[in-house]
Motif scaffolding. Structure first.
Motif, PDB file in Angstrom:
ATOM      1  N   GLN A  78      43.115 -22.601  12.647  1.00  0.00           N
ATOM      2  CA  GLN A  78      43.436 -24.101  12.701  1.00  0.00           C
ATOM      3  C   GLN A  78      42.574 -24.684  13.891  1.00  0.00           C
ATOM      4  N   LEU A  79      42.275 -25.925  14.063  1.00  0.00           N
ATOM      5  CA  LEU A  79      41.586 -26.342  15.336  1.00  0.00           C
ATOM      6  C   LEU A  79      42.817 -26.927  16.265  1.00  0.00           C
ATOM      7  N   ALA A  80      43.945 -27.226  15.882  1.00  0.00           N
ATOM      8  CA  ALA A  80      45.098 -27.049  16.838  1.00  0.00           C
ATOM      9  C   ALA A  80      46.067 -26.587  16.098  1.00  0.00           C
ATOM     10  N   SER A  81      47.456 -26.304  16.868  1.00  0.00           N
ATOM     11  CA  SER A  81      48.573 -25.675  16.283  1.00  0.00           C
ATOM     12  C   SER A  81      49.151 -26.734  15.415  1.00  0.00           C
ATOM     13  N   ASN A  82      49.086 -27.969  15.252  1.00  0.00           N
ATOM     14  CA  ASN A  82      49.722 -28.982  14.617  1.00  0.00           C
ATOM     15  C   ASN A  82      48.751 -29.400  13.355  1.00  0.00           C
ATOM     16  N   MET A  83      47.814 -28.814  13.295  1.00  0.00           N
ATOM     17  CA  MET A  83      46.610 -29.115  12.114  1.00  0.00           C
ATOM     18  C   MET A  83      46.828 -28.171  11.046  1.00  0.00           C
ATOM     19  N   PHE A  84      46.359 -28.548   9.842  1.00  0.00           N
ATOM     20  CA  PHE A  84      46.168 -27.313   8.691  1.00  0.00           C
ATOM     21  C   PHE A  84      45.205 -26.541   8.983  1.00  0.00           C
ATOM     22  N   SER A  85      45.246 -25.287   8.284  1.00  0.00           N
ATOM     23  CA  SER A  85      44.439 -24.088   8.468  1.00  0.00           C
ATOM     24  C   SER A  85      43.009 -24.500   7.596  1.00  0.00           C
ATOM     25  N   LEU A  86      42.000 -23.720   7.927  1.00  0.00           N
ATOM     26  CA  LEU A  86      40.895 -23.734   7.103  1.00  0.00           C
ATOM     27  C   LEU A  86      41.097 -23.793   5.674  1.00  0.00           C
ATOM     28  N   ALA A  87      41.970 -22.611   5.304  1.00  0.00           N
ATOM     29  CA  ALA A  87      42.381 -22.487   3.906  1.00  0.00           C
ATOM     30  C   ALA A  87      42.926 -24.009   3.284  1.00  0.00           C
ATOM     31  N   LYS A  88      43.848 -24.314   4.044  1.00  0.00           N
ATOM     32  CA  LYS A  88      44.764 -25.403   3.549  1.00  0.00           C
ATOM     33  C   LYS A  88      43.838 -26.745   3.202  1.00  0.00           C
ATOM     34  N   ASN A  89      42.867 -26.857   4.226  1.00  0.00           N
ATOM     35  CA  ASN A  89      41.935 -28.165   4.337  1.00  0.00           C
ATOM     36  C   ASN A  89      41.132 -27.992   3.110  1.00  0.00           C
ATOM     37  N   ALA A  90      40.656 -26.632   2.854  1.00  0.00           N
ATOM     38  CA  ALA A  90      39.840 -26.450   1.561  1.00  0.00           C
ATOM     39  C   ALA A  90      40.618 -26.802   0.324  1.00  0.00           C
ATOM     40  N   LYS A  91      41.740 -26.415   0.055  1.00  0.00           N
ATOM     41  CA  LYS A  91      42.644 -26.639  -0.904  1.00  0.00           C
ATOM     42  C   LYS A  91      42.790 -28.141  -1.168  1.00  0.00           C
ATOM     43  N   ILE A  92      43.020 -28.826  -0.134  1.00  0.00           N
ATOM     44  CA  ILE A  92      43.394 -30.329  -0.093  1.00  0.00           C
ATOM     45  C   ILE A  92      42.200 -30.945  -0.449  1.00  0.00           C
ATOM     46  N   ALA A  93      40.877 -30.653   0.081  1.00  0.00           N
ATOM     47  CA  ALA A  93      39.600 -31.147  -0.349  1.00  0.00           C
ATOM     48  C   ALA A  93      39.389 -31.122  -1.813  1.00  0.00           C
ATOM     49  N   ALA A  94      39.643 -29.784  -2.457  1.00  0.00           N
ATOM     50  CA  ALA A  94      39.433 -29.739  -3.681  1.00  0.00           C
ATOM     51  C   ALA A  94      40.417 -30.662  -4.515  1.00  0.00           C
ATOM     52  N   ASN A  95      41.619 -30.730  -4.229  1.00  0.00           N
ATOM     53  CA  ASN A  95      42.589 -31.501  -4.775  1.00  0.00           C
ATOM     54  C   ASN A  95      42.370 -33.063  -4.771  1.00  0.00           C
ATOM     55  N   PHE A  96      41.757 -33.449  -3.691  1.00  0.00           N
ATOM     56  CA  PHE A  96      41.409 -34.941  -3.401  1.00  0.00           C
ATOM     57  C   PHE A  96      40.489 -35.411  -4.422  1.00  0.00           C
ATOM     58  N   SER A  97      39.573 -34.694  -4.945  1.00  0.00           N
ATOM     59  CA  SER A  97      38.685 -35.099  -6.074  1.00  0.00           C
ATOM     60  C   SER A  97      39.236 -35.394  -7.274  1.00  0.00           C
ATOM     61  N   LEU A  98      40.050 -34.517  -7.877  1.00  0.00           N
ATOM     62  CA  LEU A  98      41.040 -34.876  -9.071  1.00  0.00           C
ATOM     63  C   LEU A  98      41.956 -35.926  -8.505  1.00  0.00           C
ATOM     64  N   ARG A  99      42.523 -35.908  -7.370  1.00  0.00           N
ATOM     65  CA  ARG A  99      43.454 -37.204  -7.333  1.00  0.00           C
ATOM     66  C   ARG A  99      42.776 -38.442  -7.361  1.00  0.00           C
TER      67      ARG A  99
END
Length: 165
Positions: free
Chosen positions: A31-52
């Motif tokens: 993560q960039l900071a302890s209160n931010m999403f991990s690299l993996a979670k950000n990748a998953k969210i990005a993929a999901n946003f396209s279909l959202r």
């Protein structure tokens, strides 16, 4: 000439796929900071946003192809399945300002006409999460360039704009 929303989303996801391919498994939890999403979670969210963003435009239920865990292979499959599904959907030729789309944005609800929903909510969030993947990877020493992000820029190996590096 108007660019296809589906093509735009496809391009961003293809660049994400290319970036994730270059990232070693051992930093997907970073993560960039302890209160931010991990690299993996950000990748998953990005993929999901396209279909959202795209599914409501074609009156389809929003689906996700998120795999369990945070493995590189699982994330690559998630992105590829998302790309395949996006490709299977009909093309949207015009965004309709009279049609509104609702979605959750953190602890609030957004209710926007289609053009604003795509251009002010979906695309900025998609790019934000792709940027986080890029930033975390770079922070962890992965060699990526602006060309990996946009698919257009080309630089020689080891090129830098910063003197002394």
């Amino acid at each position: 000439m108007q660019i296809s929303i589906k093509s735009l989303l496809h391009n961003y996801l293809s660049q994400l796929l290319s970036i994730v391919t270059k990232i070693p498994q051992e930093i997907f939890h970073k993560q960039l900071a302890s209160n931010m999403f991990s690299l993996a979670k950000n990748a998953k969210i990005a993929a999901n946003f396209s279909l959202r963003g795209y599914c409501p435009l074609v009156d389809q239920k929003i689906v996700t192809f998120e795999e369990d865990g945070s493995t590189k292979e699982g994330i690559l499959r998630t992105i590829q399945k998302t790309l395949n599904y996006l490709d299977s959907l009909p093309e949207v030729t015009d965004l309709d300002s009279s049609r509104r789309i609702n979605d959750k944005a953190g602890f609030t609800t957004v209710d926007l006409p289609q053009p604003q929903y795509i251009h002010q909510y979906i695309i900025p969030n998609l790019l934000f999460h792709i940027s986080m993947v890029y930033a975390i990877a770079r922070h962890c020493g992965v060699t990526l360039s602006k060309g990996d992000f946009d698919g257009l820029h080309k630089y020689p190996d080891n090129f830098t704009f910063i003197d002394g590096f």
